[in-house]
Design a protein around this motif. Structure first.
Motif, short mmCIF file in Angstrom:
data_model
loop_
_atom_site.label_atom_id
_atom_site.label_comp_id
_atom_site.label_asym_id
_atom_site.label_seq_id
_atom_site.Cartn_x
_atom_site.Cartn_y
_atom_site.Cartn_z
N LEU A 30 0.83 -1.21 0.00
CA LEU A 30 0.00 0.00 0.00
C LEU A 30 0.86 1.26 0.00
CD1 LEU A 30 -2.80 -1.00 2.54
CD2 LEU A 30 -3.04 -0.70 0.07
N ARG A 31 1.94 1.22 0.79
CA ARG A 31 2.84 2.37 0.83
C ARG A 31 3.48 2.60 -0.54
NH1 ARG A 31 7.69 3.75 0.60
NH2 ARG A 31 8.32 1.59 0.25
N ARG A 32 3.89 1.48 -1.18
CA ARG A 32 4.51 1.61 -2.50
C ARG A 32 3.53 2.18 -3.52
NH1 ARG A 32 4.62 -1.02 -7.07
NH2 ARG A 32 3.21 -2.61 -6.28
N LYS A 33 2.29 1.65 -3.48
CA LYS A 33 1.28 2.15 -4.41
C LYS A 33 0.95 3.61 -4.14
CE LYS A 33 -0.96 -2.24 -5.51
NZ LYS A 33 -2.23 -3.01 -5.48
N ARG A 34 0.90 3.97 -2.85
CA ARG A 34 0.63 5.36 -2.51
C ARG A 34 1.75 6.27 -3.02
NH1 ARG A 34 0.01 4.62 2.44
NH2 ARG A 34 2.04 5.27 3.17
N GLU A 35 2.98 5.78 -2.89
CA GLU A 35 4.11 6.56 -3.39
C GLU A 35 4.05 6.68 -4.91
OE1 GLU A 35 6.33 8.28 -1.76
OE2 GLU A 35 5.37 7.75 0.13
N GLU A 36 3.65 5.59 -5.57
CA GLU A 36 3.56 5.62 -7.03
C GLU A 36 2.51 6.63 -7.49
OE1 GLU A 36 2.71 1.68 -8.29
OE2 GLU A 36 4.82 1.03 -8.28
N ARG A 37 1.46 6.81 -6.68
CA ARG A 37 0.38 7.71 -7.08
C ARG A 37 0.69 9.17 -6.74
NH1 ARG A 37 -4.75 3.97 -5.07
NH2 ARG A 37 -4.39 2.26 -6.54
N ARG A 38 1.80 9.42 -6.11
CA ARG A 38 2.22 10.78 -5.84
C ARG A 38 3.17 11.23 -6.95
NH1 ARG A 38 3.39 10.48 0.73
NH2 ARG A 38 1.20 10.24 1.36
N VAL A 39 2.59 11.80 -7.96
CA VAL A 39 3.38 12.17 -9.14
C VAL A 39 3.09 13.63 -9.48
CG1 VAL A 39 3.92 11.65 -11.55
CG2 VAL A 39 3.23 9.80 -10.00
N ALA A 40 4.11 14.45 -9.49
CA ALA A 40 3.97 15.86 -9.87
C ALA A 40 5.36 16.41 -10.18
CB ALA A 40 3.31 16.68 -8.76
N PHE A 41 5.42 17.29 -11.19
CA PHE A 41 6.71 17.90 -11.52
C PHE A 41 6.48 19.27 -12.14
CE2 PHE A 41 5.52 16.55 -15.68
CZ PHE A 41 6.19 17.39 -16.56
N SER A 42 7.49 20.09 -12.02
CA SER A 42 7.56 21.38 -12.72
C SER A 42 9.03 21.65 -13.02
CB SER A 42 6.98 22.53 -11.88
OG SER A 42 5.58 22.44 -11.80
N ALA A 43 9.29 22.19 -14.21
CA ALA A 43 10.67 22.48 -14.59
C ALA A 43 10.69 23.64 -15.57
CB ALA A 43 11.32 21.24 -15.22
N SER A 44 11.78 24.39 -15.54
CA SER A 44 11.99 25.48 -16.50
C SER A 44 13.27 25.19 -17.29
CB SER A 44 12.11 26.83 -15.78
OG SER A 44 13.23 26.83 -14.91
N LEU A 45 13.48 25.99 -18.35
CA LEU A 45 14.61 25.67 -19.24
C LEU A 45 15.96 25.81 -18.55
CD1 LEU A 45 13.59 27.17 -22.71
CD2 LEU A 45 13.71 24.77 -22.04
N SER A 81 14.89 32.81 -18.77
CA SER A 81 15.87 33.52 -17.94
C SER A 81 15.71 33.04 -16.50
CB SER A 81 15.63 35.03 -18.02
OG SER A 81 14.42 35.38 -17.36
N TYR A 82 16.39 33.74 -15.61
CA TYR A 82 16.27 33.39 -14.19
C TYR A 82 14.84 33.59 -13.68
CZ TYR A 82 16.55 38.46 -13.62
OH TYR A 82 16.31 39.82 -13.71
N ASN A 83 13.98 34.28 -14.45
CA ASN A 83 12.57 34.44 -14.08
C ASN A 83 11.73 33.22 -14.45
OD1 ASN A 83 12.62 37.07 -12.92
ND2 ASN A 83 12.89 37.94 -14.97
N HIS A 84 12.29 32.29 -15.21
CA HIS A 84 11.63 31.02 -15.55
C HIS A 84 10.31 31.25 -16.31
CE1 HIS A 84 14.66 29.60 -12.84
NE2 HIS A 84 14.07 30.09 -11.75
N HIS A 85 10.43 31.97 -17.44
CA HIS A 85 9.24 32.22 -18.27
C HIS A 85 8.73 30.94 -18.96
CE1 HIS A 85 9.94 36.55 -17.91
NE2 HIS A 85 11.22 36.31 -18.16
N THR A 86 9.66 30.12 -19.39
CA THR A 86 9.30 28.95 -20.19
C THR A 86 9.39 27.71 -19.30
OG1 THR A 86 10.16 30.00 -22.19
CG2 THR A 86 9.90 27.61 -22.22
N SER A 87 8.24 27.07 -19.10
CA SER A 87 8.20 25.96 -18.14
C SER A 87 7.29 24.84 -18.64
CB SER A 87 7.71 26.45 -16.78
OG SER A 87 6.38 26.93 -16.87
N PHE A 88 7.45 23.70 -18.02
CA PHE A 88 6.69 22.50 -18.34
C PHE A 88 6.32 21.84 -17.02
CE2 PHE A 88 7.17 17.90 -20.07
CZ PHE A 88 5.81 17.81 -20.31
N SER A 89 5.01 21.54 -16.83
CA SER A 89 4.53 20.96 -15.56
C SER A 89 3.53 19.86 -15.83
CB SER A 89 3.90 22.03 -14.68
OG SER A 89 4.81 23.06 -14.38
N GLY A 90 3.37 19.00 -14.86
CA GLY A 90 2.37 17.94 -14.96
C GLY A 90 2.18 17.24 -13.64
#
Length: 249
Positions: free
Chosen positions: A106-121, A234-243
Motif C-alpha cells: 500500500l505504501r509503495r502504491k501510494r508513493e507511485e500515485r504521488r506524481v507531480a513535476f515542474s521544470a523550467s529551461l 531567464s532566471y525568471n523562468h518564463h518557459t516551463s513544463f509541468s504535470g
C-alpha cells in the motif's frame, strides 16, 4: 481383652466342667469339639477380613486406574493446548508478516500515485533555444519539483509510472520577429496533442496550453519546439513544463 483370652477362658471352663463330671473321655471330646468350633470361627473371621482387604484393594486399584485415566486425559489435553498455542503463534506471525507485506505494498502504491513535476529551461542567466530546421525536444533542465521522479531533466521527457489521467501545462516565452515564431507543442509518444503558438513582428510574447491525458505505464509526454521557432528563458523562468497525476485508473 486380647484374642487369646477367650480361648483360655473357654478352656478353663471346660476343665472345670470335665472335672465335675468325672469323665476324662467326655472331657477330651468336649475340648476337641470346642477347639474345632473356635478355630473354625477364627478362620471364618480371618477369611472375612481377607475378603474385606481384597475388596478394599480392588477399590483402590479401580480408583488408581480412574486417576491414571484422568491424568492421561489431562496430559492429552495439555499436549493439544500446547499444539494450539504453537499454531496460534505461527498464525499470528504469518498474519503479521502478511500485514507488513500488505502495508508495504500500500505504501509503495501510494508513493507511485504521488506524481507531480515542474521544470523550467534554465536555472540562471538568459538563453534562447532555436530556431532550427527540424523539430526539437525542449529539455527543461531546472527542476522545480519532481515528486515520483517521473520527469527526466536530461531528456526533457516525462514517463508515466502508473496508469491514470494526468494533467500537463506548458508556458513559452520569446521575442517577436518577422519570420521566426514562438511556438511549441505538447506531445504524447511523438503524437501531437495541443499547441502553444504566437507570432509577432517585434516585442516580447508568450503563449500557453494544457491538456488532460490518459496514460498507460511507460507512455511519454514532452514538449517539441517547432521548426523555425524559438523560445527564451531567464532566471525568471518564463518557459516551463509541468504535470501531475489527477487520479489512477
Amino acid at each position: 481383652m486380647t484374642p487369646g483370652t477367650v480361648p483360655l477362658l473357654l478352656w478353663s471352663a471346660l476343665v472345670v466342667a470335665a472335672a465335675e463330671s468325672g469323665g476324662e473321655r467326655e472331657i477330651r471330646a468336649l475340648m476337641e469339639e470346642q477347639m474345632r468350633a473356635l478355630m473354625e470361627e477364627q478362620m471364618r473371621a480371618l477369611m472375612e477380613e481377607q475378603r474385606g482387604m481384597r475388596a478394599l484393594m480392588e477399590e483402590q486399584r479401580v480408583e488408581l486406574r480412574h486417576t491414571k485415566a484422568q491424568l492421561d486425559t489431562m496430559e492429552t489435553r495439555l499436549r493439544a493446548s500446547e499444539k494450539l498455542v504453537q499454531q496460534l503463534r505461527s498464525d499470528i506471525a504469518g498474519n503479521l508478516n502478511l500485514m507488513g507485506s500488505q502495508m508495504e505494498e500500500l505504501r509503495r502504491k501510494r508513493e507511485e500515485r504521488r506524481v507531480a513535476f515542474s521544470a523550467s529551461l534554465i536555472t540562471s542567466g538568459h538563453v534562447s533555444v532555436g530556431p532550427a530546421n527540424t523539430n526539437l525536444t525542449l529539455i527543461y533542465r531546472n527542476v522545480i519539483t519532481n515528486i515520483g521522479d517521473a520527469y527526466n531533466n536530461k531528456t526533457g521527457i516525462f514517463t508515466a509510472p502508473v496508469r491514470g489521467v494526468y494533467y500537463f501545462t506548458m508556458f513559452i516565452y520569446g521575442s517577436g520577429h518577422n519570420w521566426v515564431s514562438v511556438g511549441a507543442s505538447l506531445s504524447k509518444n511523438k503524437e501531437h496533442v495541443v499547441i502553444a503558438y504566437c507570432h509577432l513582428p517585434h516585442g516580447k510574447t508568450s503563449a500557453s496550453n494544457g491538456a488532460s491525458l490518459l496514460l498507460e505505464v511507460g507512455d511519454q509526454v514532452f514538449v517539441i519546439l517547432y521548426t523555425d521557432s524559438w523560445v527564451r528563458d531567464s532566471y525568471n523562468h518564463h518557459t516551463s513544463f509541468s504535470g501531475h497525476l489527477l487520479f489512477p485508473m
